[in-house]
Design an enzyme around this catalytic site. Structure first.
Site, PDB file in Angstrom:
ATOM      1  N   LYS A   1     -22.434  49.457  -4.679  1.00  0.00           N
ATOM      2  CA  LYS A   1     -22.057  50.493  -5.642  1.00  0.00           C
ATOM      3  C   LYS A   1     -22.182  51.875  -5.031  1.00  0.00           C
ATOM      4  O   LYS A   1     -21.502  52.790  -5.432  1.00  0.00           O
ATOM      5  CB  LYS A   1     -22.882  50.387  -6.914  1.00  0.00           C
ATOM      6  CG  LYS A   1     -24.348  50.611  -6.672  1.00  0.00           C
ATOM      7  CD  LYS A   1     -25.127  50.649  -7.944  1.00  0.00           C
ATOM      8  CE  LYS A   1     -26.601  50.683  -7.627  1.00  0.00           C
ATOM      9  NZ  LYS A   1     -27.224  49.384  -7.576  1.00  0.00           N
TER      10      LYS A   1
ATOM     11  N   LYS B   1     -20.943  45.619   3.343  1.00  0.00           N
ATOM     12  CA  LYS B   1     -21.176  44.892   2.097  1.00  0.00           C
ATOM     13  C   LYS B   1     -20.618  45.617   0.877  1.00  0.00           C
ATOM     14  O   LYS B   1     -20.492  46.839   0.865  1.00  0.00           O
ATOM     15  CB  LYS B   1     -22.664  44.583   1.929  1.00  0.00           C
ATOM     16  CG  LYS B   1     -23.537  45.762   1.559  1.00  0.00           C
ATOM     17  CD  LYS B   1     -24.917  45.243   1.101  1.00  0.00           C
ATOM     18  CE  LYS B   1     -25.570  46.283   0.216  1.00  0.00           C
ATOM     19  NZ  LYS B   1     -26.692  45.781  -0.562  1.00  0.00           N
TER      20      LYS B   1
ATOM     21  N   LYS C   1     -32.633  55.999   3.630  1.00  0.00           N
ATOM     22  CA  LYS C   1     -32.215  56.757   2.449  1.00  0.00           C
ATOM     23  C   LYS C   1     -32.481  58.254   2.620  1.00  0.00           C
ATOM     24  O   LYS C   1     -31.701  59.078   2.175  1.00  0.00           O
ATOM     25  CB  LYS C   1     -32.937  56.249   1.199  1.00  0.00           C
ATOM     26  CG  LYS C   1     -32.378  54.927   0.691  1.00  0.00           C
ATOM     27  CD  LYS C   1     -32.902  54.614  -0.702  1.00  0.00           C
ATOM     28  CE  LYS C   1     -32.348  53.291  -1.212  1.00  0.00           C
ATOM     29  NZ  LYS C   1     -32.975  52.874  -2.480  1.00  0.00           N
TER      30      LYS C   1
HETATM   31  P1  ADP Z   1     -26.085  48.105  -4.271  1.00  0.00           P
HETATM   32  O1  ADP Z   1     -26.166  47.706  -2.825  1.00  0.00           O
HETATM   33  O2  ADP Z   1     -24.742  47.902  -4.869  1.00  0.00           O
HETATM   34  O3  ADP Z   1     -26.668  49.485  -4.500  1.00  0.00           O
HETATM   35  P2  ADP Z   1     -28.578  47.090  -5.171  1.00  0.00           P
HETATM   36  O4  ADP Z   1     -29.171  47.551  -3.908  1.00  0.00           O
HETATM   37  O5  ADP Z   1     -28.985  47.762  -6.448  1.00  0.00           O
HETATM   38  O6  ADP Z   1     -27.003  47.089  -5.067  1.00  0.00           O
HETATM   39  O7  ADP Z   1     -28.842  45.546  -5.268  1.00  0.00           O
HETATM   40  C1  ADP Z   1     -29.272  44.830  -6.397  1.00  0.00           C
HETATM   41  C2  ADP Z   1     -29.394  43.378  -5.991  1.00  0.00           C
HETATM   42  O8  ADP Z   1     -28.122  42.836  -5.655  1.00  0.00           O
HETATM   43  C3  ADP Z   1     -30.262  43.162  -4.757  1.00  0.00           C
HETATM   44  O9  ADP Z   1     -30.989  41.957  -4.922  1.00  0.00           O
HETATM   45  C4  ADP Z   1     -29.276  43.021  -3.634  1.00  0.00           C
HETATM   46  O10 ADP Z   1     -29.772  42.239  -2.568  1.00  0.00           O
HETATM   47  C5  ADP Z   1     -28.107  42.340  -4.326  1.00  0.00           C
HETATM   48  N1  ADP Z   1     -26.853  42.728  -3.701  1.00  0.00           N
HETATM   49  C6  ADP Z   1     -26.317  43.976  -3.707  1.00  0.00           C
HETATM   50  N2  ADP Z   1     -25.135  43.998  -3.071  1.00  0.00           N
HETATM   51  C7  ADP Z   1     -24.906  42.733  -2.640  1.00  0.00           C
HETATM   52  C8  ADP Z   1     -23.847  42.113  -1.912  1.00  0.00           C
HETATM   53  N3  ADP Z   1     -22.787  42.800  -1.514  1.00  0.00           N
HETATM   54  N4  ADP Z   1     -23.940  40.792  -1.646  1.00  0.00           N
HETATM   55  C9  ADP Z   1     -25.018  40.082  -2.057  1.00  0.00           C
HETATM   56  N5  ADP Z   1     -26.041  40.602  -2.745  1.00  0.00           N
HETATM   57  C10 ADP Z   1     -26.003  41.912  -3.045  1.00  0.00           C
HETATM   58 NA    NA Z   2     -28.843  48.854  -2.013  1.00  0.00          NA
END
Ligand code: ADP
Ligand code: NA
Length: 328
Positions: free
Chosen positions: A198, A195, A114
């Site tokens: 957001k 993946k 990050k």
């Molecule tokens: P992002 O990657 O969209 O910023 P976060 O890191 O806030 O999302 O993730 C919140 C939760 O959702 C975590 O437990 C993460 O492992 C899960 N998660 C996020 N994106 C995915 C994905 N594409 N597939 C499966 N789980 C996900």
């Molecule tokens: Na993330």
């Protein structure tokens, strides 16, 4: 018998959770209410480690809470709360920071990733995993659901719990990883090599739980499929179709094998049309329920306040023990 306690948190950093959040995390949160004493937290303090807008933060915290309720988190069975409403989180975090080695914190790979991406890197971004340890240890959680990306942070929480207990006497429960039943990661619809996220995906690559049915139909229709026309699960060579199969299978609890058989004589068009309806039907009631929670923010805030009071009674008890042990 006492049910094992679980704690999990999610950041309010978008206007909606997406299908990856649901299938990779939130679905599991809902299920764990049957087996665990669940504490679920909208971690708004974590959301300020990078630049943020105060108005947006407040709005998104409410949206996150409304969506958690909408997907099935039941405040009568689980403790659902917003982190900043329980003052013990940053208080314990400070204590734990004073027991974390600088080098130890510096080894966190998520910080390295990050901080490499951001121009301004705050100390808060660096100490983020310690606040996360405080979130977990305050509630003496037995289990923490973790995907691969969070393993190192949980390991730090375990080390800090053990270190504190050894030095001052038993206060903390050493949390275990609860490995999430593998749905696997949901991939971006337009760039299936990475993946659904957001922070990195374009809108067309993400299905938001609040997307309306037509938007969902459009996104699924334009999802990248692969060369060839067979609907087979082959993440290496056909990541697009494989991702759609994963989504289909997860939302309908149908095995991938059965889906391959069902669509053996169909092309991508028919398959996508069916999937679009499944995803749209899945999201519509969630969006509807989210909206009704957001239409009555007084009621929503009341639910969250009650959750914060429940959480606070546990957190204050733990912190009082910590303070006593520390000589305060
Ligand atoms: P992002 O990657 O969209 O910023 P976060 O890191 O806030 O999302 O993730 C919140 C939760 O959702 C975590 O437990 C993460 O492992 C899960 N998660 C996020 N994106 C995915 C994905 N594409 N597939 C499966 N789980 C996900
Ligand atoms: Na993330």
């Amino acid at each position: 018998v006492r049910r094992p306690r679980v704690l999990s948190g999610i950041q309010p950093t978008a206007d909606s959770f997406h299908l990856g959040n649901y299938l990779g995390a939130l679905r599991n949160w809902v299920a764990m209410q049957d087996t665990h004493d669940a504490f679920y937290c909208v971690v708004d303090l974590h959301a300020i480690t990078v630049d943020h807008d105060p108005k947006l933060l407040r709005k998104r915290s409410r949206i996150a809470a409304a969506q958690l309720l909408a997907v099935g988190i039941d405040p009568a069975r689980s403790t659902l709360f917003v982190q900043s409403q329980v003052p013990e989180h940053p208080m314990l975090s400070w204590i734990l920071e004073c027991h974390t080695g600088f080098g130890e914190a510096g080894r966190m790979t998520q910080f390295k990733d990050k901080s490499a991406k951001n121009e301004r890197v705050s100390v808060g971004l660096f100490t983020y995993p310690i606040l996360q340890a405080a979130d977990i240890l305050l509630y003496r959680a037995d289990a923490v659901p973790v995907g691969e990306d969070q393993r190192q942070h949980l390991e730090l929480s375990r080390d800090l719990a053990q270190r504190f207990n050894t030095k001052y006497g038993n206060v903390f429960t050493v949390p275990e990883a609860h490995i999430i039943k593998a749905t696997g990661t949901i991939q971006d619809l337009t760039e299936p090599a990475r993946k659904m996220s957001k922070s990195n995906s374009q809108p067309a690559g993400i299905i938001d739980l609040l997307d309306d049915p037509n938007r969902i139909r459009k996104k699924i229709k334009s999802a990248v499929t692969d060369t060839g026309r067979e609907i087979v699960f082959d993440p290496e060579n056909k990541p697009g179709v494989s991702n759609l199969l994963t989504i289909y299978s997860s939302l309908t609890e149908t095995s991938i094998e059965e889906l391959q058989n069902r669509y053996a004589d169909s092309g991508y068009g028919d398959f996508k049309k069916d999937l679009a309806e499944i995803v749209a039907d899945f999201c519509a009631p969630i969006a509807q329920r989210t909206k009704s929670y957001l239409d009555d923010t007084a009621e929503l805030d009341k639910i969250l306040l009650a959750g914060a009071e429940k959480a606070h009674s546990v957190a204050a008890h733990t912190l009082a023990r910590v303070y006593r042990k520390m000589g305060f």
